[in-house]
Scaffold this active site. Sequence first.
Site, short mmCIF file in Angstrom:
data_model
loop_
_atom_site.label_atom_id
_atom_site.label_comp_id
_atom_site.label_asym_id
_atom_site.label_seq_id
_atom_site.Cartn_x
_atom_site.Cartn_y
_atom_site.Cartn_z
N ASN A 270 9.83 -21.60 -13.32
CA ASN A 270 9.07 -22.72 -12.19
C ASN A 270 8.28 -23.62 -13.27
O ASN A 270 7.02 -23.46 -13.39
CB ASN A 270 8.24 -21.85 -11.41
CG ASN A 270 7.68 -22.52 -10.18
OD1 ASN A 270 7.83 -23.75 -10.26
ND2 ASN A 270 7.23 -21.95 -9.24
N ASP B 276 2.65 -15.44 -9.82
CA ASP B 276 3.16 -14.27 -9.34
C ASP B 276 3.87 -14.06 -8.20
O ASP B 276 4.68 -13.58 -7.83
CB ASP B 276 1.86 -13.36 -8.53
CG ASP B 276 0.92 -13.24 -9.86
OD1 ASP B 276 1.18 -12.60 -10.71
OD2 ASP B 276 -0.68 -13.20 -9.55
N GLU C 189 2.50 -15.04 -1.20
CA GLU C 189 3.58 -15.68 -0.43
C GLU C 189 3.63 -15.32 0.90
O GLU C 189 3.14 -14.07 1.32
CB GLU C 189 4.70 -15.48 -1.24
CG GLU C 189 4.85 -16.03 -2.45
CD GLU C 189 4.78 -17.22 -2.88
OE1 GLU C 189 5.37 -18.35 -2.06
OE2 GLU C 189 4.17 -18.03 -3.75
#
Length: 304
Positions: free
Chosen positions: A9, A67, A273
Amino acid sequence: MKKMYFIVNLVAGKAVINKKLGKIVDEFVKAGYEVTVHTTQSGGDAVEQAVYACEKGYDLLVVAGGDGTLSQCLQGVMGCEKRIPIGYVPAGSTNDFSKSLGIPADQIKAAKVITHGKPVLCDVGGFNDGYFSYVAAFGAFTNITYETSQKVKNVFGHAAYIAGGAAHLGSIKAKPMRIEYDGRTIEGDFVYGMITNTASVAGMINMKNFLLDDGIFEVTLIRKPKNAAELGKTAVALLRNDMTDKNIVFFRTNNVTITNLSDKPFSWTRDGEYGGEEVVNHICCHKKAVPFMVRGKSRLPFEK
């Protein structure tokens, strides 16, 4: 030659992974891996790529991100018949789970843990139809992590979360809940709750006496305080890991059902999230479900 699938990412944290990516890949190649690099392209891309790595016979899946990125990869791995080992290069703003695994914050050192370490089976949380690596939470401040934009997180780091939380102080409302576990039932109004398997949450709440492979999670609930002063006192107790505060309910279990008793839906987070707004939520522990690469010699929190 061993095959590695490396999911990166590039915008996680402060995007520092970009400057070290070449050295990290070089470390993997020198260790004898044939490395395939994939940079994430969308929110759900990491899930699909993790499935691809498992199904195509890769020996190791490595994730470089926060995470949230790791959690997405975990969704993919848990859905596969063959669950290959996961290596983690922490590159997010908080990196709670890497601390639990004993993985260094320095990304080059983290890469060396992967090449010189060993796979150890760790517990994985089940949340309704999904999974989480270290925390599922509801209530006060839990929406800050996914409502704060990635650009703001990159610039301000933890300050972004603190500022976002301060803006929500006046809107904290208790939620009527039913909590069922191990034949027991608790009902009440709660402003916060979390199910965890980690050394820290949001880089601020430190947990003690946990194991990553015992099939048990820690559950922490905060009842509705009478006033702002009492709320502040309870918050301080939580930050100090003092579970004796009268507004804190704490227990350990491998299976808990939490039901929303109000008409209005409220949201959960999984590993920082968005986690959905179901009325009835089943959380369980999948014991020793996925192997993670950790240090080969040092004693870790989950070793007995």
